[in-house]
Design a protein around this motif. Structure first.
Motif, mmCIF file in Angstrom:
data_model
loop_
_atom_site.group_PDB
_atom_site.id
_atom_site.type_symbol
_atom_site.label_atom_id
_atom_site.label_comp_id
_atom_site.label_asym_id
_atom_site.label_seq_id
_atom_site.Cartn_x
_atom_site.Cartn_y
_atom_site.Cartn_z
ATOM 1 N N PRO A 16 3.321 11.213 87.818
ATOM 2 C CA PRO A 16 3.771 10.139 86.916
ATOM 3 C C PRO A 16 4.545 10.655 85.707
ATOM 4 C CG PRO A 16 1.539 9.700 87.655
ATOM 5 C CD PRO A 16 1.892 11.085 88.136
ATOM 6 N N ARG A 17 4.031 11.700 85.048
ATOM 7 C CA ARG A 17 4.721 12.234 83.880
ATOM 8 C C ARG A 17 6.028 12.927 84.288
ATOM 9 N NH1 ARG A 17 2.038 16.367 81.493
ATOM 10 N NH2 ARG A 17 3.392 16.158 79.681
ATOM 11 N N ALA A 18 5.985 13.641 85.409
ATOM 12 C CA ALA A 18 7.185 14.348 85.856
ATOM 13 C C ALA A 18 8.313 13.376 86.183
ATOM 14 C CB ALA A 18 6.852 15.208 87.079
ATOM 15 N N ALA A 24 9.738 5.143 79.734
ATOM 16 C CA ALA A 24 9.760 6.436 80.424
ATOM 17 C C ALA A 24 9.307 7.554 79.490
ATOM 18 C CB ALA A 24 11.160 6.724 80.959
ATOM 19 N N SER A 25 9.746 7.507 78.241
ATOM 20 C CA SER A 25 9.348 8.535 77.276
ATOM 21 C C SER A 25 7.849 8.471 76.995
ATOM 22 C CB SER A 25 10.136 8.358 75.970
ATOM 23 O OG SER A 25 11.519 8.478 76.196
ATOM 24 N N LEU A 26 7.310 7.257 76.891
ATOM 25 C CA LEU A 26 5.878 7.097 76.626
ATOM 26 C C LEU A 26 5.043 7.619 77.791
ATOM 27 C CD1 LEU A 26 3.605 6.027 74.820
ATOM 28 C CD2 LEU A 26 3.898 3.785 75.923
ATOM 29 N N VAL A 27 5.463 7.280 79.019
ATOM 30 C CA VAL A 27 4.721 7.749 80.189
ATOM 31 C C VAL A 27 4.832 9.270 80.320
ATOM 32 C CG1 VAL A 27 4.573 7.639 82.721
ATOM 33 C CG2 VAL A 27 4.931 5.550 81.395
ATOM 34 N N ALA A 28 6.020 9.807 80.030
ATOM 35 C CA ALA A 28 6.179 11.262 80.092
ATOM 36 C C ALA A 28 5.286 11.968 79.082
ATOM 37 C CB ALA A 28 7.646 11.633 79.842
ATOM 38 N N ALA A 57 0.643 7.860 82.964
ATOM 39 C CA ALA A 57 0.768 6.505 83.499
ATOM 40 C C ALA A 57 -0.570 5.775 83.457
ATOM 41 C CB ALA A 57 1.283 6.561 84.942
ATOM 42 N N LEU A 58 -0.531 4.493 83.799
ATOM 43 C CA LEU A 58 -1.754 3.712 83.924
ATOM 44 C C LEU A 58 -2.581 4.239 85.098
ATOM 45 C CD1 LEU A 58 -0.245 0.144 83.421
ATOM 46 C CD2 LEU A 58 -1.648 1.408 81.781
ATOM 47 N N PRO A 59 -3.912 4.097 85.036
ATOM 48 C CA PRO A 59 -4.754 4.612 86.126
ATOM 49 C C PRO A 59 -4.420 4.003 87.483
ATOM 50 C CG PRO A 59 -6.077 4.061 84.202
ATOM 51 C CD PRO A 59 -4.706 3.534 83.940
ATOM 52 N N ARG A 60 -4.045 2.731 87.522
ATOM 53 C CA ARG A 60 -3.692 2.045 88.765
ATOM 54 C C ARG A 60 -2.181 1.881 88.825
ATOM 55 N NH1 ARG A 60 -7.957 2.040 92.325
ATOM 56 N NH2 ARG A 60 -9.889 1.493 91.243
ATOM 57 N N VAL A 97 13.238 -6.555 76.601
ATOM 58 C CA VAL A 97 11.997 -6.842 77.339
ATOM 59 C C VAL A 97 12.209 -6.597 78.834
ATOM 60 C CG1 VAL A 97 10.321 -8.627 77.951
ATOM 61 C CG2 VAL A 97 11.177 -8.472 75.609
ATOM 62 N N THR A 98 13.375 -6.963 79.336
ATOM 63 C CA THR A 98 13.694 -6.685 80.743
ATOM 64 C C THR A 98 13.655 -5.186 81.020
ATOM 65 O OG1 THR A 98 15.114 -8.647 80.839
ATOM 66 C CG2 THR A 98 15.410 -6.997 82.565
ATOM 67 N N GLY A 99 14.195 -4.405 80.092
ATOM 68 C CA GLY A 99 14.170 -2.953 80.239
ATOM 69 C C GLY A 99 12.756 -2.394 80.193
ATOM 70 N N LEU A 100 11.923 -2.925 79.311
ATOM 71 C CA LEU A 100 10.535 -2.473 79.235
ATOM 72 C C LEU A 100 9.819 -2.712 80.572
ATOM 73 C CD1 LEU A 100 9.567 -3.811 75.676
ATOM 74 C CD2 LEU A 100 9.890 -1.424 76.324
ATOM 75 N N GLY A 101 10.031 -3.903 81.133
ATOM 76 C CA GLY A 101 9.413 -4.193 82.425
ATOM 77 C C GLY A 101 9.969 -3.340 83.540
ATOM 78 N N SER A 102 11.294 -3.135 83.532
ATOM 79 C CA SER A 102 11.910 -2.295 84.559
ATOM 80 C C SER A 102 11.396 -0.866 84.479
ATOM 81 C CB SER A 102 13.436 -2.306 84.395
ATOM 82 O OG SER A 102 13.958 -3.605 84.519
ATOM 83 N N GLY A 103 11.253 -0.348 83.259
ATOM 84 C CA GLY A 103 10.732 1.000 83.089
ATOM 85 C C GLY A 103 9.293 1.116 83.547
ATOM 86 N N LEU A 104 8.487 0.110 83.215
ATOM 87 C CA LEU A 104 7.083 0.098 83.650
ATOM 88 C C LEU A 104 7.003 0.089 85.173
ATOM 89 C CD1 LEU A 104 4.194 -0.062 82.445
ATOM 90 C CD2 LEU A 104 4.356 -2.555 82.662
ATOM 91 N N PHE A 105 7.860 -0.699 85.804
ATOM 92 C CA PHE A 105 7.891 -0.762 87.261
ATOM 93 C C PHE A 105 8.286 0.580 87.866
ATOM 94 C CE2 PHE A 105 10.498 -1.259 91.079
ATOM 95 C CZ PHE A 105 9.597 -1.877 91.938
#
Length: 400
Positions: free
Chosen positions: A139-141, A272-276, A280-283, A317-325
């Protein structure tokens, strides 16, 4: 997010080295793509469309074969060959442009080479994180790679414009050739884990087909590919196709449309920066489905926006959702693929995205002509929200 120990564990050095080289390549490619589009536009809209088609068609037709080749002979070998071909091709293109200018046939030929090499390179490159990083670090990679790709997309067009202004089309081609040289040097240093199987008398075409059969039989991969197709159809055309149409319908300037696109890119980059950084979320399945639902809210906000400020907020907001996906579905697919089929699964992912986007662009464009961009955006919002909601209650994704 994942536990602090897993989330903050340093990524392997070879992966970071490869990612740095890949980033240089992405910047060079983005600059050349801008230069190609700019040169083609001088021949008219039809010519520009022809150049884009010359990239897309061979990439789409050959990508499954490209995945089979990478799994058979090794992703690193395929990438080395691809970078070497593109180094020679871009250098030759710079020389040809210096002597002949930018005739349409030369631009189409260059685009065809790019699309053909991409068909083999993209599946191999897509499998590299799994070959260099432990599964729990994916996930981070992948988020770090997503952030790099988004940054290259943001910087590539301005860089391409600068290079064309200073050195002409040849300058952009030379810069891309240099970037391929950098990637080649990096690949010579990096030794990924390869899982090529034994010689198969059935041939590469049957091996490519076996990747499709594998994905169709596996419940998680099958669901992930369906969700990927739905996301590509419902999310990607919103900013690139419908955003400019909505801006024109409201009488907004091109700068406003650019701000909406920039907001979307900033949203993807932020997630993406936050997840890196944190993990990521556990699920992962829940994260991907929640991303689609979040993006649907942003699309609806964009469609109903009374002015530019709300439109930019909707794009963000669309970008936030797209990044989360993207940051959750990518590790789900790559981590769930068998080691022997990594590149073939990545090839299938690329194919699903490409086909969904081609079909959606045509249908949504026609719908926008008849019902307007705002109504078409609302259709995308409802469809994305519905697909995300179904995924949230589907056992396969809820437990992934």
């Amino acid at each position: 997010m994942t536990t602090a120990t897993t989330a903050r564990a340093p990524l392997p050095g070879p992966y970071l080295l490869w990612l740095a080289g890949a980033q240089a390549g992405l910047l060079g490619d983005a600059a050349l793509y801008f230069a190609l589009g700019w040169a083609a536009s001088a021949h008219g809209g039809g010519a520009a469309g022809l150049v884009l088609t010359a990239i897309t068609v061979p990439r789409t037709v050959l990508v499954l074969l490209g995945g089979a080749v990478a799994d058979r002979f090794g992703a690193r070998r395929v990438m080395l060959a691809g970078d070497a071909v593109m180094l020679v091709a871009t250098a030759a293109l710079a020389v040809a442009v210096g002597g002949r200018g930018t005739p349409l046939w030369l631009l189409v030929a260059a685009a065809g080479v790019i699309g053909t090499v991409d068909a083999f390179y993209l599946p191999a490159s897509g499998s590299m994180p799994r070959r260099l990083v432990p599964v729990d670090g994916l996930p981070r990679a992948l988020a770090l790679r997503q952030a790099g790709g988004q940054s290259a997309a943001l910087l590539g067009a301005p860089l391409g414009g600068l290079l064309v202004t200073v050195g002409g089309f040849a300058g952009a081609a030379v810069a891309d050739a240099v970037s391929f040289g950098v990637v080649l040097l990096v690949l010579l240093r990096v030794r990924p884990r390869e899982d090529a199987g034994p010689a198969a008398p059935s041939g590469l075409l049957r091996e490519a087909a076996s990747g499709v059969r594998l994905a169709l039989r596996d419940p998680l991969l099958r669901a992930a590919l369906l969700l990927t197709g739905a996301a590509a159809a419902g999310l990607l055309p919103v900013v690139s196709l419908l955003g400019p149409l909505l801006a024109r319908a409201h009488g907004w300037t091109a700068g406003t449309a650019g701000l909406v696109a920039g907001g979307q890119a900033a949203g993807v980059l932020a997630v993406a920066s936050l997840v890196a950084w944190r993990g990521a979320l556990p699920r992962a399945g829940v994260g991907a489905a929640a991303g689609l639902c979040t993006a649907s809210v942003g699309i609806a906000l964009l469609a109903l926006s009374p002015g530019p400020a709300v439109a930019v907020a909707g794009g963000t907001v669309t970008g936030l959702g797209s990044g989360l996906f993207a940051c959750h579905l990518g590790p789900l697919v790559l981590g769930g693929a068998p080691a022997s089929h990594l590149s073939r699964v990545q090839a299938l992912l690329t194919l699903v995205q490409s086909l969904a986007l081609v079909l959606a662009n045509g249908l949504l464009g026609l719908l926008a002509d008849r019902g307007g961009a705002a109504v078409t955006m609302l259709v995308c919002a409802v469809a994305s929200g519905a697909v995300g909601s179904v995924a949230l209650v589907t056992r396969t994704f809820r437990r992934a």
